[in-house]
Design a protein around this motif. Structure first.
Motif: not given
Length: 308
Positions: A291-303
């Motif tokens: 869950s944390v990994g997917i969240t960080v991945l999409f946060w980086w992509y949106f950023k």
């Protein structure tokens, strides 16, 4: 309240009416109205027209009486939609009679009397006084416009730090005031162009009219410039508000999308179905890390896409 002024040598008060004096009536009471109608013989509808705050600047002739309505600037003492507005000043002439009527006490008329007393010259005739009133109104339009411009700059400085509804409402009120000013100044200019042919004008009056034209043109141009600046300012801050709202909505949407993925993982692993991780000791930590990994991945992509 009415005041009698002798205008031959300077400007000084007298106790009662005499030929060729100036009768100044401010905030007329019923006694003043009766005196003007019954003693001086002024038509009653003249006074009704002057009492109408929306009466346009105009010239009227009736049975020897000349009625001139001049729009002058006025600042309201109470909170209102238009703090700066214009009101009618009535100038009534007939041979040796010269009367001004205003239903409000204004700084312009107080300053006009004070300035004429300092000049200590008086008026050559009633026509000279009429055009000097035009000149004084033009000067006071410029004074009020400078005050409006200062308020605009003050509100803009406040809005640069924080967009507040109170400052936006203040700018909107000033926008209404400028509309009244522009309309009244144009009406006064049209009236002045008519009076040059309706009143007996001498060479001194022609020079005075030229000065009035210059001041009125400057007041009209200044009012137009300030109105354009205010229009562009309001449009700019409206765009800023919309842009800020779009940014907030984009941020909230991005956060909602990012939080959707850990919710999805928790939902999948929380079902009452066999997924091969029921007996695994690292099952729950794996779900959390996923869950944390997917969240960080999409946060980086949106950023990276500058969506947040």
């Amino acid at each position: 309240m009415r005041t009698y002024w002798n205008t031959t040598n300077g400007l000084r008060t007298i106790s009662d009416w005499e030929p060729n004096c100036w009768v100044q009536v401010t905030c007329p009471t019923q006694d003043d109205s009766d005196y003007l109608e019954q003693t001086l013989g002024i038509p009653d509808y003249f006074l009704n027209d002057i009492a109408d705050t929306d009466e346009r600047a105009r010239y009227e002739y009736d049975n020897g009486w000349v009625l001139i309505i001049l729009r002058i600037p006025y600042v309201k003492e109470v909170r209102s939609r238009t703090p700066y507005t214009t009101i009618p000043l009535g100038i009534i002439l007939k041979k040796e009679k010269c009367i001004t009527v205003c239903n409000f006490e204004t700084n312009m008329m107080i300053d006009f009397v004070s300035f004429q007393q300092k000049r200590d010259v008086g008026f050559t005739d009633s026509v000279d006084m009429v055009f000097r009133l035009f000149l004084s109104s033009s000067v006071w339009y410029l004074k009020r416009l400078k005050q409006i411009n200062m308020l605009i700059e003050k509100s803009k400085a406040n809005l640069d730090h924080n967009i507040d509804n109170a400052d936006l409402i203040r700018l909107s009120k000033l926008q209404d005031s400028l509309t009244y000013f522009i309309t009244s100044i144009r009406g006064n200019e049209t009236l002045l162009s008519k009076l040059k042919f309706k009143l007996p004008v001498d060479e001194l009056d022609k020079d005075l009219i030229e000065d009035v034209n210059i001041e009125m043109s400057q007041a009209r141009e200044s009012a137009g410039i300030y109105a354009n600046i205010l229009d562009s300012t309001m449009d700019t801050y409206a765009n800023i508000i919309n842009n800020n709202m779009n940014s907030v909505m984009r941020l909230l949407t991005s956060i909602s999308i990012i939080l959707m993925f850990p919710t999805l993982v928790a939902s999948l692993f929380g079902m009452n179905l066999k997924n091969g991780m029921e007996e695994w000791i690292w099952g729950f930590p794996f779900a959390m890390v996923l869950s944390v990994g997917i969240t960080v991945l999409f946060w980086w992509y949106f950023k990276r896409k500058t969506w947040i």
